[in-house]
Design an enzyme around this catalytic site. Structure first.
Site, PDB file in Angstrom:
ATOM      1  N   HIS A  50       0.623  -1.216   0.142  1.00  0.00           N
ATOM      2  CA  HIS A  50      -0.135  -0.023   0.000  1.00  0.00           C
ATOM      3  C   HIS A  50       0.879   1.419  -0.007  1.00  0.00           C
ATOM      4  CE1 HIS A  50      -2.362  -3.397   2.147  1.00  0.00           C
ATOM      5  NE2 HIS A  50      -3.466  -2.686   1.581  1.00  0.00           N
ATOM      6  N   HIS A  75      -7.801   4.212   4.774  1.00  0.00           N
ATOM      7  CA  HIS A  75      -7.023   3.164   4.100  1.00  0.00           C
ATOM      8  C   HIS A  75      -5.497   3.368   4.016  1.00  0.00           C
ATOM      9  CE1 HIS A  75      -5.985   0.475   0.720  1.00  0.00           C
ATOM     10  NE2 HIS A  75      -6.877  -0.290   1.029  1.00  0.00           N
ATOM     11  N   CYS A 105       4.046  -1.169  -3.776  1.00  0.00           N
ATOM     12  CA  CYS A 105       3.731  -1.598  -5.116  1.00  0.00           C
ATOM     13  C   CYS A 105       4.256  -0.349  -6.133  1.00  0.00           C
ATOM     14  CB  CYS A 105       2.213  -1.627  -5.316  1.00  0.00           C
ATOM     15  SG  CYS A 105       1.695  -2.066  -6.942  1.00  0.00           S
ATOM     16  N   SER A 110     -11.818  -6.697   3.719  1.00  0.00           N
ATOM     17  CA  SER A 110     -11.206  -6.258   2.475  1.00  0.00           C
ATOM     18  C   SER A 110     -12.377  -5.376   1.728  1.00  0.00           C
ATOM     19  CB  SER A 110     -10.888  -7.444   1.598  1.00  0.00           C
ATOM     20  OG  SER A 110     -10.508  -7.154   0.358  1.00  0.00           O
ATOM     21  N   GLU A 137      -3.306   3.073   1.507  1.00  0.00           N
ATOM     22  CA  GLU A 137      -2.718   3.650   0.548  1.00  0.00           C
ATOM     23  C   GLU A 137      -3.182   5.013   0.604  1.00  0.00           C
ATOM     24  OE1 GLU A 137      -3.824   3.886  -4.188  1.00  0.00           O
ATOM     25  OE2 GLU A 137      -4.208   1.719  -3.370  1.00  0.00           O
TER      26      GLU A 137
END
Length: 299
Positions: free
Chosen positions: A74, A128, A96, A231, A130
């Site tokens: 993330h 979240h 990522c 999720s 990210e």
């Protein structure tokens, strides 16, 4: 009864890369910390815990010294790297590449918006991991929108640059984009009088799963969707299945399978989220085959 696992389901590249980095590191070290759940799947987190991976919070990070900490796919805000430097923490960075590229784009856009007295808007889930990393590129000034009412936080008399969390739905992003355009035009008359730049930053490896999953769900009598309840990607993809095939069921593992779901059915499809490991889908598929054998013996 034929049971088929969707080969397009399971880990995206970023998650697979992070887990591989963690496992490689744990072969050489007895102790590895991970900043937050490495993946939004409790069973995979437990499997890695048994190998030595320990989940920590950002508060925990402040108190650690002279150790190794994995950054998951993330990504993280700049403050995490500053803390690591201060506390002599070696970071195993598994961010990522798609997320890292987006962080850079957000940072550059923020610098431009600061000069123009504009705003960075991120379509994503508040809190979240990210989104926290993306907001960190804007010194915490980015406006996070997920629901229609969140648009009220935007000043429509000022320039707007829009990005998306990489795992949000394409349909949702373009809906938000259209609503921002409407509000800008309603406020300023002509849209061109206020700058608006929309960036579709959704990961195509994730977004392409929706049409793939629709096709898969159409081909099966029953769909068993495997994912952790936490999720957000899993919840969204399950809704794609359910909208296509009403005989769709959301489970965390094979223990939640119900025999009545398969009565009179010939084909079963097993699929999951980008955070669902293939080994877990295989475990569920074997559980369905066991149930099928038991039903046949009973008759």
């Amino acid at each position: 009864m034929k049971v088929t696992i969707d080969q397009n389901s399971g880990y995206c590249f970023g998650v697979e890369f992070a887990i591989q980095m963690a496992e490689d590191e744990m072969e050489e070290s007895d102790n590895l910390y991970c900043l937050g759940d490495i993946v939004h799947n409790d069973m995979e987190v437990q499997r890695l815990h048994e190998k030595g991976l320990r989940i920590i919070s950002r508060e925990d990070l402040e108190n650690l010294r002279n150790c190794k900490v994995l950054i998951r796919a993330h990504g993280e805000p700049p403050e995490t790297y500053q803390t690591a430097l201060k506390n002599n923490i070696e970071l195993i960075d598994a961010s990522c590449p798609v997320v890292l590229k987006l962080q850079n784009r957000v940072k550059n856009a923020f610098d431009q918006m600061e000069k123009a007295d504009g705003q960075i808007v991120i379509y994503g889930k508040p809190g979240h991991a990210e989104v926290i990393g993306l907001t960190g590129q804007t010194m915490g000034k980015a406006i996070i929108v997920m629901h229609d009412e969140d648009l009220d936080k935007i000043d429509f008399t000022k320039p707007v640059t829009l990005f998306s969390q990489t795992t949000k739905s394409t349909q949702g992003f373009y809906r938000i984009k259209a609503m921002i355009e409407e509000r800008l035009q309603a406020t300023n008359g002509e849209l061109e009088t206020v700058a608006f730049n929309a960036n579709d930053s959704i990961c195509r490896q994730v977004s392409n799963r929706e049409p793939q999953l629709q096709q898969f769900a159409q081909e099966q009598d029953v769909i068993i969707f495997v994912s952790s309840k936490k999720s957000s990607n899993g919840k969204a993809l399950f809704e794609v299945c359910r909208a296509t095939n009403p005989h769709s069921y959301f489970i965390a593992n094979e223990e939640e399978l119900q025999p009545e779901w398969f009565e009179g059915m010939n084909t079963v499809g097993v699929c999951g989220a980008t955070s669902t490991p293939m080994w877990l889908m295989e475990q569920v598929a074997n559980g369905i085959r066991t149930l099928d054998s038991e039903l046949l013996e009973a008759t």
